[in-house]
Design a protein around this motif. Structure first.
Motif, PDB file in Angstrom:
ATOM      1  N   GLN A 181      -0.397   6.148   7.369  1.00 46.10           N
ATOM      2  CA  GLN A 181      -0.811   5.966   8.500  1.00 46.10           C
ATOM      3  C   GLN A 181       0.635   5.814   9.547  1.00 46.10           C
ATOM      4  OE1 GLN A 181      -2.003   2.135   6.486  1.00 46.10           O
ATOM      5  NE2 GLN A 181      -4.194   2.350   6.596  1.00 46.10           N
ATOM      6  N   ILE A 182       1.743   5.871   8.906  1.00 42.06           N
ATOM      7  CA  ILE A 182       3.361   5.142  10.287  1.00 42.06           C
ATOM      8  C   ILE A 182       3.803   6.795   9.886  1.00 42.06           C
ATOM      9  CG2 ILE A 182       5.402   5.132   9.197  1.00 42.06           C
ATOM     10  CD1 ILE A 182       4.299   2.102   9.327  1.00 42.06           C
ATOM     11  N   VAL A 222      -4.775   0.134  14.516  1.00 37.30           N
ATOM     12  CA  VAL A 222      -5.406  -0.771  13.254  1.00 37.30           C
ATOM     13  C   VAL A 222      -6.893   0.065  12.744  1.00 37.30           C
ATOM     14  CG1 VAL A 222      -5.967  -2.662  11.802  1.00 37.30           C
ATOM     15  CG2 VAL A 222      -4.164  -2.549  12.933  1.00 37.30           C
ATOM     16  N   ALA A 263       6.802  -0.918   7.121  1.00 42.03           N
ATOM     17  CA  ALA A 263       5.643   0.725   5.818  1.00 42.03           C
ATOM     18  C   ALA A 263       5.845  -0.789   4.732  1.00 42.03           C
ATOM     19  CB  ALA A 263       6.671   1.964   6.268  1.00 42.03           C
ATOM     20  N   GLU A 308      -6.956  -4.269   6.877  1.00 41.74           N
ATOM     21  CA  GLU A 308      -7.013  -4.225   7.917  1.00 41.74           C
ATOM     22  C   GLU A 308      -5.792  -6.323   8.727  1.00 41.74           C
ATOM     23  OE1 GLU A 308     -10.218  -2.868   9.661  1.00 41.74           O
ATOM     24  OE2 GLU A 308      -9.480  -0.637   8.988  1.00 41.74           O
ATOM     25  N   GLN A 339      -2.610  -6.129   7.659  1.00 39.72           N
ATOM     26  CA  GLN A 339      -1.679  -5.344   9.100  1.00 39.72           C
ATOM     27  C   GLN A 339      -1.414  -5.869   9.560  1.00 39.72           C
ATOM     28  OE1 GLN A 339      -4.335  -1.501   8.902  1.00 39.72           O
ATOM     29  NE2 GLN A 339      -2.319  -0.375   6.980  1.00 39.72           N
ATOM     30  N   PHE A 394       1.238  -1.621   5.736  1.00 38.82           N
ATOM     31  CA  PHE A 394       0.746   0.574   6.097  1.00 38.82           C
ATOM     32  C   PHE A 394       1.252   1.053   4.787  1.00 38.82           C
ATOM     33  CE2 PHE A 394       0.632  -2.190   9.896  1.00 38.82           C
ATOM     34  CZ  PHE A 394      -0.385  -2.349  11.266  1.00 38.82           C
TER      35      PHE A 394
END
Lengths: 84, 387
Positions: free
Chosen positions: B286-287, B245, B277, A34, A37, B282
């Motif tokens: 998740q995308i 997220v 991606a 995370e 991300q 990711f």
């Protein structure tokens, strides 16, 4: 306490320990992912700017495709040459 | 010193507001453009609107025309706004529905092109290409499920009728709540009409000129809005993504929807996630929900366009805009909602990405076939067979 009971209790204790460790590691991994991300999202402006260069992307892809196609044809020509 | 500070503050606040005024002005131009298309189509085609679009009365042809037009323009918002204008001008909603489905499909070419930028990066390209094509396969799958259902039962058209009736209470749009837009849109269109009439242009010439000008204006306006909103909304988009997220797929869908509404472009949203991606940060899973949200968010433009329409056909313009949103919401609810269909687009995208890693020829064949060759061939076959 019988030998079997002692062994099974020790194994159960080990499993509990491992499950706890596994849970901690899973949480660590999730936190790590995370964080990555969030870092990637912070670079959103870069990606937005990059969207403007679609033409350049197509050109680059075209170059790679042409190289691959010419490679196939030159390969087949040399195969034909070998046959002769 | 204090006057300098005040001057600087007022300059900053006016420069903050300026882009928003520009956006408002562009939205106004968009509404005028939609009104121009509907007026032009009414004037040029009169009662012959249905006959004029007879070539697209075959639903398959409609999907293909929508796909190719959107793939060439690379903006589903532009195509759907034009469709709303045409419906307002007399194009039957039944003919417009497959065009809308095609527009959904055609818009996916943009993020596929963006993913091609990673072509020299090996594994990164595989991930980026899969993230781009998962959107393609979802939309293709959606057409495969819902087009036959629409042909057999006309369920989307019925939903559009129901929802539009619900929104305008069965009255004409002239009495509906949307009418506040009309009085500000009509005067410039009428003024332009007067100009054409004063130079003695025939109805046909004026109608065609209105349609061409309207389409050009929509294209330019949507491009300009997209560029402005991208800059204005990047901070908000980041905040939405940060919030999404680690919160699961529903949050992904909602954030994709919200960002697309903010930037008014599904291809911007779906293209943004390609590098995310590609870098591997990711995952495809998740995308995927995020791209589905983009499908829903893009419907706002057609709804906005529908507010520009008045007269008897206004309710049909609202219907097609509502069909667009219903189609996308139902598509997500059915395909993503059902566990056994949910992962089909992911498997298909991963399979194609594996092939793309073996040779770029597969990529070229895929883009050429899906967006151009197969559609043209299908149109030819359907015309030859008289379907």
């Amino acid at each position: 306490m019988s030998d079997f009971k002692q062994r099974s209790e020790s194994l159960r204790a080990q499993i509990t320990d491992m499950e706890q460790t596994l849970g901690t590691m899973k949480n660590q991994l999730q936190a790590e992912e995370e964080r990555e991300q969030h870092d990637a999202i912070d670079r959103l402006e870069e990606y937005l700017g990059d969207l403007e260069n679609k033409h350049a992307k197509l050109q680059d892809f075209w170059k790679v495709l042409r190289t691959e196609v010419s490679g196939i044809f030159s390969g087949s020509r040399s195969e034909v040459g070998k046959d002769k | 010193m204090s006057s300098t500070t005040t001057n600087t503050q007022s300059h900053t606040s006016s420069s903050n507001w300026l882009p928003w005024f520009k956006v408002l002005g562009l939205v106004y131009l968009l509404l005028i453009a939609v009104s121009m298309i509907s007026t032009g189509f009414k004037v040029a085609a009169g009662d012959q609107a249905k006959e004029l679009f007879a070539f697209a009365s075959n639903p398959l042809t409609g999907v293909i025309v929508g796909t190719i037009a959107t793939a060439l323009i690379q903006s589903s918002s532009t195509v759907t706004s034009i469709i709303v204008g045409l419906v307002a001008g007399g194009l039957p909603v039944g003919i417009a529905i497959p065009l809308i489905m095609g527009a959904n499909m055609g818009t996916t070419i943009t993020n596929t092109i963006v993913s091609l930028g990673h072509v020299r990066q090996g594994e990164e390209f595989r991930r980026a290409f899969a993230a781009a094509t998962v959107h393609d396969f979802f939309n293709l799958f959606s057409i495969l499920i819902f087009l036959p259902l629409e042909i057999m039962f006309g369920f989307l058209e019925k939903i559009g009728v129901y929802l539009s009736g619900f929104m305008v209470g069965g009255d004409s749009m002239a009495m509906g709540g949307f009418n506040f837009i009309n009085p500000i849109v009509k005067p410039p269109v009428n003024a332009l009409k007067d100009v054409f009439q004063s130079i003695g242009a025939s109805d046909m010439v004026m109608g065609i000129a209105f349609i061409v000008l309207g389409i050009t204006l929509i294209f330019l306006v949507i491009t300009a809005i997209g560029k402005l909103l991208k800059v204005l909304m990047v901070g908000r988009a980041k905040a939405i993504l940060h919030t999404a997220v680690g919160r699961g797929p529903l949050s992904g869908i909602l954030s994709g929807t919200a960002i697309t509404v903010l930037v008014q472009s599904s291809s911007t949203t779906t293209s943004l996630v390609v590098p995310l991606a590609g870098s591997g940060v990711f995952s495809l899973k998740q995308i995927y929900p995020f791209t589905l949200g983009a499908n829903i968010g893009t419907c706002i433009t057609a709804l906005l366009a529908a507010t520009a329409v008045d007269g008897a056909n206004a309710v049909f313009a609202l219907q097609i805009a509502l069909v667009h949103i219903s189609y996308n919401v139902i598509g997500v609810a059915v395909i993503y909602g059902l566990p056994f269909t949910r992962n089909i687009p992911i498997y298909a995208a991963e399979w194609l990405a594996d092939l793309a890693m073996k040779s770029t020829l597969y990529v070229a064949a895929y883009i050429g076939l899906v967006f151009f060759i197969a559609p043209v061939a299908l149109i030819g076959i359907s015309q030859l067979m008289g379907w």
